[in-house]
Design an enzyme around this catalytic site. Structure first.
Site, mmCIF file in Angstrom:
data_model
loop_
_atom_site.group_PDB
_atom_site.id
_atom_site.type_symbol
_atom_site.label_atom_id
_atom_site.label_comp_id
_atom_site.label_asym_id
_atom_site.label_seq_id
_atom_site.Cartn_x
_atom_site.Cartn_y
_atom_site.Cartn_z
ATOM 1 C CB ALA A 178 23.514 82.633 15.802
ATOM 2 C CB CYS A 179 22.749 77.289 15.841
ATOM 3 S SG CYS A 179 22.425 77.834 17.615
ATOM 4 C CB SER A 180 18.330 75.642 14.500
ATOM 5 O OG SER A 180 19.285 74.669 13.913
ATOM 6 N N GLY A 205 22.149 73.052 14.641
ATOM 7 C CA GLY A 205 22.554 73.587 13.276
ATOM 8 C C GLY A 205 23.154 75.047 13.357
#
Ligand code: SF4
Ligand code: SF4
Lengths: 256, 501, 385
Positions: free
Chosen positions: C24-26, C193
Site C-alpha cells: 500500500a502507499c502514498s 511511497g
C-alpha cells in the site's frame, strides 16, 4: 525544520509547525495547554496527523494550512478551527468538543462520533457520519454546508447530520448514493432534493416536526454564525428528514 | 408453520426418582420442562431441548438424563443429518443460519498430532515442585539490541511499553452484551488474581469493572462501541480487532434483544437497537490505514501502552502479520479456525479461515525470516482445550494464548451452541437479568482461578520434563515438538520433524 | 523464453511464495497540461510530506518529457545485480537495437540508500529489419520480457520514449536524492511511497511499474487479483512481479493499446458501475456498460484501489467504484495535481484554483491535448464541489 513557538505572555500561543512531526507537535500543544494557553494558533500545517487527539481541554486551536488525517481523533472537549480543508477521518470517534472547517472535509468525517459538533463549510467525502452514535444527552452533530459523497450516514446509530446543499447548483439535488444504508438510529436533515434510489433501503423520508425545526434552527444558526451566512435565508427553504425505518435493520436476517 | 425438525435430544425422566419439585422447570430457559398441575406431573417438550445439561446437573434426585435422539435417517455420506436439518430450518426461517461457539467440524486438530519432548539421560529433567519455574511473559515490542552508555555502562535503551503476565494464558475478547456483567466480572477478578488479563471485547467497559482496568485489554473494533478517551487511558493495552476466527471477514450484529439498558449505557447506544459492528473498520481499508489507527491510539494514550492487532487466521496470515508489525503493532493476536463466538453465521464459522496451529507456525517463521519477530509478541487463540495445547502453541512460536470457551466451561458452559438465542441456561451468553444471576462472580472467579492454577502447574510439569525452567526457552523451540501421522507438507508448514527423526 | 531469469525475479519479488505481493502507499502526480517542463523539486517535496504512508521499503518516480534530446528513442532503464548481468544484457541490446547512448544513470552518494544495484540507461532505436512483422512497441516489449525472464540478475524497469522511471528501496525522497531527480525536467511527474506487507522490498518491486511508456502507481489491495491475472495470461502477459500494479499496467496496455478503448471507457471496465446504477442509465449508455461488464468482467478491479496511471501526454487518476482509497485532485492554471492527501498538494502550491475529491470510479484525466487553462479536465464538471 524549525518550530517557532511564541507566546504573547498571555494565553495565546503561536506555533509555526513547518514540518514538525505530529508526535512532537501534539507534545507542544499539550505543553502549551498545561501552561494555561486558551488559544493556540498553528501555522504552516501540512498533513500532520491526529492534531489535538485526546486533549482534555476547552482550549481553542486554530489550524492554518491543511491538517492531516484523523484530525481531532477521540477529541475530548477542545475546539478546532481549520482555516482551510480537512482530510480523511476528521473527528474520528470524537467524544466532546467542536471542529469547524472553513472548507471541505474528506472521507469518513465524524466516523463513530459519540458527542460534539462538526461544522464543514463546503462538502464532505464518502461515508461521512458512518456509525455515529448517541446516548441520552450525548448527541453528536455533523453540519455540512454543501453536500456529501456516497454512503452518507451509513450504519448510523444516532446523532444528527445536516446537509445544507449550499454548493449544489441548478437542480438542487444531492448526488450521494446509498445514503443511510444500514441506518438504525439518528436523523439526517437535507436541504434540497434527493431521489428515492439514492437512499439506502433502510431509511424513510418524513416531514419535520416542531421539535426537528428547533434542532435544525439551533444548528443552522451556529453554522451561519461560523461561516457568515444568513440563517433565516437557509432555514426558509424546504428540508427533508431521513430516519431509519427499523431499530433493527437486520432483525430478520438470521435463522437460529 | 409446522416444523419438520425432529427433536435433537431425548429427555429421560426416571419416574421413580422424580419428586415433581419443578427445579428442572425453573432451570430450563428453553421451556423443555413444564409442570402439569392437574396430574401433578412434570412433562417434557423434547423438541425444545438443546442438550445443555442444566436440568440434569441441578435435579436434586438425579432423575434426569439427556441424550442424543437416536432417530436415524437412511445413511448417506453426502446428506448427513446436519445438512438435512439445516435446510429444514432455513426453509422455515428464510435467513442466514446463525450459531454460537467454535467450528465443530472434523478438520484436523494438529495439537493431537504433535508430541512433546522430555529429557532422558543426556540432560536432566527438572522437578517443578522444588526448582524455580518461570512462566512470566512480557508482551510488547522489543528492540533489536540493548545499548549501554560506553563510559558508565549504564542502560541507554528504553523499552517500548511492556505488559507482564504471570501465566501465558489470557482471556479472549467477550463483550458485555454477548455475555453478562457477572461473567465479565468473574473473568476480571480471576485475571487480577492470577496475574493475567481479560479482554472486554468491543462492548465497552462497564463502570463497575473500572477497578479491574489494570488487568483489562480494551478493544477498538469496527463498531467503536464505548470507545472514549478514558476507556483507552485506563486499559492495560488496546486491541484493534480486525477479525476473529469464528467469523473472518464479517462483522457482528448484537441483536437488539440483548441490548438491555445497562448494555446500552456501556456501548452508548439506545437500548433495544441492534448493535451493528460493520465487517471492516471504516478507517482501515489498507495497511497504511492500519498504521494510521495504531498511531492514533498511541498518540491518544501518549505511547504509554502496547497496541495489539487481532486478526482471524486466513490464507495470507504470514504476509498480513508482517505488514501489521511494520505498521506498528506491538502485539499480534491470531485467532484460528476453531475460535468461538457468541453468534456467527454457520457457513462462515464452519468454512472460513485456517487452523491456528498452521497460522502460528507460518507467522512465526515469516517474522523470523524477516528479522522482525522481536518487534511484536504473538498471542494465539482459537479452541485451546488444555495446558498441553498451550505448551505446544508456545513451542510453535506463540508468546501466549487466549482462551475463551475453556474459561466459560469453567463457569458452567457445556458448549451447546445456543449463545445467539440469548437464553443460555447457564447464565453466561445472556443479558437476561434473572438468568445472569446464575453466575455468581465470587464463585465464578474461584472456578476460573482454579482452572488457571491447574494449567500453570501442568505447564511447569511439562517444562520441567523438557529440562526447561523458563518459558522463554520453549518459545519457538520447535525441536521440542515432533509430529505423528502428518504429511510432509504439514510437517513443513509446522516446521516440525516427524516423530522418530 | 527461458525460465531461469523469470523464476529468479519471482523469487526475489515474492520470496515467500505468497499468493501475491501485497503493498500500500502514498501517491502523487503533477502535470503541466500546456507541456511546459519543470523540475522534480515539488514532486519530491510533496511525496516526502506523505512519509507516514510508506515504510521505507520502496519509492519511485515516473517522468515524462524527460529526454527531449532522444525523444524518438526507446529509453531503457535497467538494473543489474552484477557486471556479468550487464554484459549479457548489453549483448542482447546490441543485437536487437541501434544503441545511441549507453551510460550509468547518474547518482549521488546518499547515506539512506543501501546496496543499490547498478542502474544503466540506454537510448535505443529499433533496427528496421528486426521488426519481423511486429510493431516497434511489440518488438520492444518482447525484448524487455526476454531480458527480464532470460538474463539472470538483470531487470528492465523502464522502456518508453521520452520518459523514464526511477525507483528503488528507500523512502521516495531518498530515492530522488540518490538519482538526483532535482536536476531533471519533465511536464509530468508521478511519485510513489511504498508500504509492502509481504516482501522485504527490492529495487525492481518499487513503484511505478512500467511497460513501454505506461506507468502505474497504485495504492490498495485488489481481491480480484487471481482472476485478473489469469485473464491477462490468456492474452500472453507474464505476471512475473505478482503485484496488483503489474496487473493494472497490463490491463491498461491490453485495453488501450491492443483493444483501442479510450481511457474513459477503460475506467468503466476497471471500476465498472454497479448494476443498480446501470439500470438507471439511458439505453445506449446502459448497453455499453452492460456489454463492458459482460466481456471484461474478469478485469474488474475489485477491492480498494487508487491508481495514478500515466503515458505520453496523459495522466489519469482513478479510484475503485466505492472509493475505498483516497484521492484528491486539484488545479492551478495549467497544472493538474493528484494526491493521496491534499496537504501534499497545498505544500507545493498553496493557492490552488480548485481542490476536490473525485467520486469513486470517476477518472480524472489531464492531457496535453486539452490544456487546463483552456478547458477543464474531463469529468471535472461532474465532480462534486
Ligand atoms: S435445561 Fe438444557 S438439557 Fe435440560 S431440558 Fe432444558 S435445554 Fe434440555
Ligand atoms: S455460553 Fe451458554 S448458550 Fe453458549 S454454548 Fe455455553 S452454555 Fe450454551
Amino acid at each position: 525544520m524549525t518550530t517557532n513557538i511564541s507566546s504573547n505572555g498571555g494565553s495565546t500561543v503561536r506555533i509555526d509547525v513547518n514540518g514538525t512531526h505530529y508526535r512532537e507537535l501534539n507534545g507542544l500543544i499539550r505543553e502549551a495547554v498545561a501552561d494555561g494557553a486558551q488559544r493556540i494558533d498553528l501555522h504552516d500545517v501540512h498533513g500532520q496527523r491526529y492534531i489535538a487527539t485526546n486533549l482534555r481541554t476547552e482550549a481553542e486551536i486554530h489550524i492554518h494550512g491543511t491538517p492531516g488525517n484523523d484530525l481531532g481523533a477521540f477529541l475530548d472537549g477542545s475546539r478546532l478551527i481549520v482555516h482551510g480543508n480537512a482530510q480523511d477521518g476528521c473527528g474520528n470517534t470524537m467524544n466532546e468538543g467542536e471542529i469547524i472547517v472553513h472548507g471541505h472535509a474528506g472521507d469518513i468525517t465524524g466516523l463513530s462520533a459519540r458527542g460534539g459538533r462538526i461544522f464543514v463549510r463546503e462538502d464532505v467525502g464518502y461515508r461521512a457520519a458512518i456509525h455515529m452514535k448517541e446516548y441520552e444527552e450525548k448527541r453528536p452533530a455533523l453540519v455540512i454546508g454543501g453536500t456529501a459523497q456516497d454512503f452518507l450516514g451509513e450504519y448510523m446509530a444516532g446523532g444528527i447530520v445536516v446537509a445544507l446543499g449550499l454548493t449544489l447548483n441548478g437542480e438542487n439535488c444531492h448526488k450521494a448514493s446509498f445514503v443511510g444504508t444500514g441506518m438504525h438510529g439518528g436523523v439526517i436533515y437535507l436541504r434540497g432534493h434527493i431521489n428515492e434510489h439514492q437512499l439506502g433501503k433502510d431509511v424513510g423520508v418524513s416531514k419535520l416536526t416542531r421539535k426537528d425545526r428547533t434542532i435544525l434552527r439551533d444548528l443552522v444558526t451556529q453554522f451561519a454564525a461560523h461561516f457568515g451566512y444568513d440563517a433565516e435565508e437557509i432555514l426558509a427553504s424546504r428540508f427533508i428528514k431521513l430516519v431509519p425505518l427499523h431499530l433493527r435493520p437486520y432483525g430478520r436476517l438470521y435463522t437460529c | 408453520m409446522k416444523t419438520y425438525l425432529p427433536p435433537r435430544f431425548v429427555i429421560d425422566r426416571y419416574a421413580e426418582r422424580c419428586i415433581a419439585c419443578q427445579v428442572c422447570v425453573r432451570q430450563c430457559s428453553f421451556d423443555a420442562h413444564a409442570y402439569d398441575g392437574e396430574d401433578d406431573e412434570i412433562r417434557s417438550y423434547e423438541k425444545n431441548c438443546v442438550g445443555c445439561h442444566r436440568c440434569s446437573v441441578f435435579c436434586p434426585t438425579q432423575a434426569l438424563n439427556i441424550r442424543l435422539n437416536p432417530l436415524s435417517y437412511r445413511p448417506n455420506v453426502n446428506w448427513q443429518p446436519e445438512f438435512i436439518e439445516d435446510i429444514i430450518r432455513q426453509s422455515e426461517g428464510g435467513g442466514v443460519l446463525l450459531t454460537g461457539m467454535g467450528n465443530d467440524k472434523p478438520y484436523r486438530v494438529y495439537w493431537d498430532h504433535l508430541l512433546l519432548n522430555a529429557s532422558q539421560v543426556t540432560n536432566p529433567s527438572i522437578d517443578p515442585l522444588r526448582e524455580p519455574m518461570e512462566l512470566k511473559t512480557f508482551l510488547g515490542r522489543k528492540p533489536d539490541r540493548v545499548e549501554l552508555d560506553p563510559a558508565s555502562l549504564s542502560l541507554k535503551t528504553q523499552l517500548a511499553p511492556q505488559v507482564a503476565i504471570d501465566v501465558p494464558v489470557l482471556f479472549s475478547a467477550m463483550s458485555y452484551g454477548a455475555i453478562n456483567l457477572n461473567v465479565q466480572e468473574s473473568l476480571a477478578r480471576a485475571a487480577t488474581e492470577a496475574g493475567t488479563l481479560f479482554n472486554v471485547g468491543e462492548g465497552g467497559l462497564h463502570q463497575t469493572l473500572y477497578k479491574y482496568a489494570n488487568n483489562a485489554i480494551v478493544q477498538v473494533a469496527s463498531g467503536r462501541f464505548g470507545v472514549h478517551p478514558e476507556y483507552l487511558d485506563v486499559a492495560r493495552f488496546i486491541e484493534i480487532k480486525i477479525g476473529q476466527g469464528a467469523k473472518p471477514g464479517i462483522g457482528g450484529h448484537l441483536p437488539g434483544g440483548k441490548v438491555s439498558e445497562d448494555v446500552a449505557e456501556t456501548r452508548m447506544i439506545p437500548a433495544g437497537t441492534d448493535a451493528l459492528s460493520p465487517a471492516p473498520q471504516h478507517d482501515i481499508y489498507s495497511i497504511e490505514d492500519l498504521a494510521q489507527l495504531i498511531y492514533a491510539l498511541k498518540e491518544a494514550t501518549n505511547y504509554t501502552k502496547p497496541v495489539c492487532v487481532k486478526i482471524a487466521a486466513v490464507h495470507n496470515s504470514a504476509a498480513i502479520a508482517s505488514g501489521m508489525v511494520r505498521a506498528g503493532a506491538d502485539i499480534i493476536a491470531l485467532d484460528g479456525l476453531r475460535g468461538s463466538t457468541g453468534a456467527a453465521p454457520k457457513m462462515i464459522r464452519d468454512n472460513v479461515g485456517i487452523p491456528i496451529e498452521l497460522a502460528i507456525a507460518s507467522v512465526d517463521t515469516r517474522l523470523r525470516e524477516e528479522g522482525i519477530r522481536n518487534q511484536a509478541s504473538i498471542i494465539a487463540a482459537g479452541g485451546f482445550r488444555n495446558s498441553a495445547d498451550v505448551v505446544k502453541a508456545i513451542a510453535l512460536g506463540a508468546d501466549a494464548v487466549y482462551i475463551g470457551t475453556a474459561a466459560l466451561i469453567a463457569l458452567g458452559c457445556t458448549v451447546c451452541q445456543q449463545c445467539p438465542t440469548g437464553k443460555c441456561a447457564w447464565g453466561i451468553a445472556t443479558t437476561d437479568p434473572i438468568l445472569s444471576k446464575r453466575v455468581n462472580p465470587d464463585i465464578g472467579a474461584r472456578r476460573v482461578v482454579n482452572l488457571l492454577r491447574g494449567w500453570s502447574l501442568e505447564i511447569k510439569e511439562m517444562l520441567g520434563g523438557m529440562g526447561i525452567n523458563a518459558l522463554e526457552s520453549l518459545r519457538g523451540n520447535r525441536l521440542h515438538l515432533r509430529g505423528v501421522d502428518l504429511t510432509d507438507g504439514e510437517l513443513d508448514v509446522l516446521g516440525v520433524r516427524l516423530a522418530g527423526r | 523464453m527461458g525460465g531461469k531469469g523469470m523464476d529468479h525475479w519471482e523469487r526475489v519479488n515474492n520470496p515467500y511464495d505468497d499468493d501475491k505481493v501485497i503493498a500500500a502507499c502514498s501517491l502523487f502526480g503533477m502535470m503541466d497540461t500546456s507541456g511546459k517542463r519543470f523540475s522534480g523539486g515539488d514532486t519530491i517535496t510533496a511525496i516526502a510530506n506523505m512519509h507516514e504512508r510508506g515504510n521505507g521499503l520502496g519509492g519511485g518516480f515516473a517522468v515524462y518529457g524527460l529526454y527531449p534530446q532522444y525523444a524518438e528513442h526507446y529509453a531503457f532503464h535497467v538494473m543489474y545485480l552484477d557486471e556479468a548481468a550487464r554484459r549479457e544484457a548489453e549483448s542482447l541490446l546490441q543485437d536487437g537495437f541501434r544503441v545511441a547512448l549507453a551510460e550509468p544513470v547518474p547518482t549521488r552518494k546518499t547515506r539512506a540508500i543501501e546496496n543499490p544495484p547498478l542502474v544503466w540507461r540506454y537510448f535505443l532505436e529499433v533496427r528496421t529489419q528486426n521488426g519481423q512483422g511486429l510493431s516497434h512497441d511489440d518488438y520492444v516489449l518482447e525484448k524487455v520480457m526476454q531480458i527480464n525472464t532470460g538474463v539472470r540478475n538483470a531487470f528492465v524497469f523502464s522502456s518508453g520514449k521520452d520518459m523514464a522511471v526511477f525507483k528503488g528501496v528507500g523512502y521516495p525522497e531518498d530515492i530522488a536524492d540518490y538519482f538526483r531527480l532535482d536536476e531533471y525536467q519533465g511536464y509530468l511527474w508521478t511519485a510513489h511511497g511504498r508500504f509492502p506487507t509481504n516482501t522485504r522490498g527490492w529495487w525492481g518491486g518499487a513503484h511505478p511499474f512500467s511497460i513501454l511508456d505506461w506507468t502505474v502507481n497504485h495504492n490498495g489491495e485488489i481481491s480480484s487479483y487471481g482472476i485478473n491475472r489469469r485473464y491477462l495470461e490468456m492474452f500472453g502477459y507474464h505476471c512475473t512481479m505478482q503485484t496488483d500494479t503489474e496487473v493494472i499496467a497490463y490491463a491498461v496496455d491490453l485495453l488501450v493499446r491492443r483493444h483501442h478503448l479510450p481511457i474513459e471507457v477503460v475506467a468503466d471496465v476497471l471500476a465498472a458501475p454497479l448494476w443498480s446504477q446501470i439500470e438507471r442509465e439511458d439505453g445506449e449508455k446502459a448497453a455499453l456498460h452492460t456489454t463492458l461488464r459482460q466481456v471484461y468482467g474478469s478485469l474488474l478491479l475489485n477491492g480498494p484501489f487508487t491508481v495514478v496511471i500515466a503515458h505520453q501526454g496523459e495522466m489519469i487518476g482513478l479510484t475503485d467504484r466505492i472509493r475505498l482509497r483516497p484521492l484528491t485532485a486539484a488545479t492551478k492554471g495549467d497544472l493538474l495535481f493528484l494526491s493521496s492527501e491534499e496537504s501534499a498538494i497545498r505544500l507545493v502550491c498553496p493557492q490552488l484554483d480548485r481542490a476536490w475529491i473525485p467520486m469513486g470510479g470517476e477518472p480524472i484525466i489531464g492531457s496535453l491535448q486539452r490544456p487546463l487553462a483552456k478547458r477543464e479536465p474531463v469529468a471535472v464538471e461532474e465532480a462534486t464541489a
